[in-house]
Design an enzyme around this catalytic site. Sequence first.
Site, PDB file in Angstrom:
ATOM      1  N   LYS A   1       3.958  16.607 -21.870  1.00  0.00           N
ATOM      2  CA  LYS A   1       4.129  16.240 -20.459  1.00  0.00           C
ATOM      3  C   LYS A   1       2.927  16.722 -19.643  1.00  0.00           C
ATOM      4  CE  LYS A   1       6.789  20.474 -19.762  1.00  0.00           C
ATOM      5  NZ  LYS A   1       8.139  21.061 -19.742  1.00  0.00           N
TER       6      LYS A   1
ATOM      7  N   TYR B   1     -17.347  31.934   2.497  1.00  0.00           N
ATOM      8  CA  TYR B   1     -16.550  31.775   3.718  1.00  0.00           C
ATOM      9  C   TYR B   1     -15.867  33.086   4.108  1.00  0.00           C
ATOM     10  CZ  TYR B   1     -16.802  26.640   3.487  1.00  0.00           C
ATOM     11  OH  TYR B   1     -17.223  25.355   3.478  1.00  0.00           O
TER      12      TYR B   1
END
Length: 356
Positions: A35, A252
């Site tokens: 999956k 940042y």
Amino acid sequence: MPRPLKARIHLSSIRHNLGLARRHAPASRVLAVIKANGYGHGMLRVAQALRGADGLAVLSLDEAAALRAAGFSQPIVLLEGIFGVEDIPAVVDNRVTCVIHRPAQMEWLCNAAVSRPIDVWLKVNSGMNRLGFSPAAVADAVAHLRQSAAVGNLLLMTHLATADERRGAGWQLAAFQQSTAGLSLPASLANSAALLRYPETHADWVRPGIMLYGVSPFADESAARAGLRPAMTLQSEIIAVQQASAGETIGYGEGCRVERTTRVGIVACGYADGYPRHAPSGTPILVGGAKTQLLGRVSMDMLAADLTDLPTAAVGSPVVLWGEGLPVEDVAHAAGTIGYELLCALAPRVPVAEEE
Ligand SMILES: *Cc1c(COP(=O)(O)O)cnc(C)c1O
């Protein structure tokens, strides 16, 4: 020149890990769980590497149809079953085995007019409280399914909530066995953790997922110790080098202020590639094969690595974000998540290089 970031998928590792699963559970059939796009490795690619698996497990009928179209003939189990009665033609066309976890799904299948009976894995809620019939309802459900001409082979399954933790699998195994005693049906319980640690749960089918990709299901045991080999290496290169003086910040924000003169390597990999944005300064990273640490916040397309103690590292130096030499579990742990999530979150924009 392409951007240097790529995910290398090691097919021989996937085969090795399947072999390990077989050696742990020699009397069981193996339902390989592929999956989530093969846990981020590419569903069809992984299915090819796992050709020898006895069955395949997915979530959607589209995935099952793609596997059939690619020539896979073993049982394909739909882990959440179908979502509506209109799914039944595709189930029959693709010879899909359906999990049934609630009464409505049972009614849809039992009342279907089908050209060929549909195999069913009936899910028992043995304590996880996610999907499945309560233990008290199992015998009636089995009786109901047995009288329908639309239902073919039956199996009883359950899913284990704590096989990777100290509480183990015994408590659910007992509940499952009690609710299914006397029904004379095959059974499936084991995920990777139970496959590796609890032989008493192996039963007729084991359902390994994460271990096939070379990741340990346990917090207290490494993949290498379990004999697993990582199937994905996410790698890139240094694309710029900066020198930051003591007191300056990296990237940042102001969260990463360095205390000494620091050489900073900028790596072509960011959260838009699937690297976790929550990974803090200190998260491990390999540059030129040597372990160092992330500095500052992860950007969309880049992140920073500390090169201060790696004097030979420079633009072009190879970087491993996870995989060979750096378990994804270690990166996940630093970022407050699990290896499963990082692998599944690999972004579609990352080129994949398949290799033996
Ligand atoms: C995903 C899944 C598995 C595989 O679990 P791992 O921990 O990856 O081995 C097994 N069974 C079911 C029902 C699942 O949903």
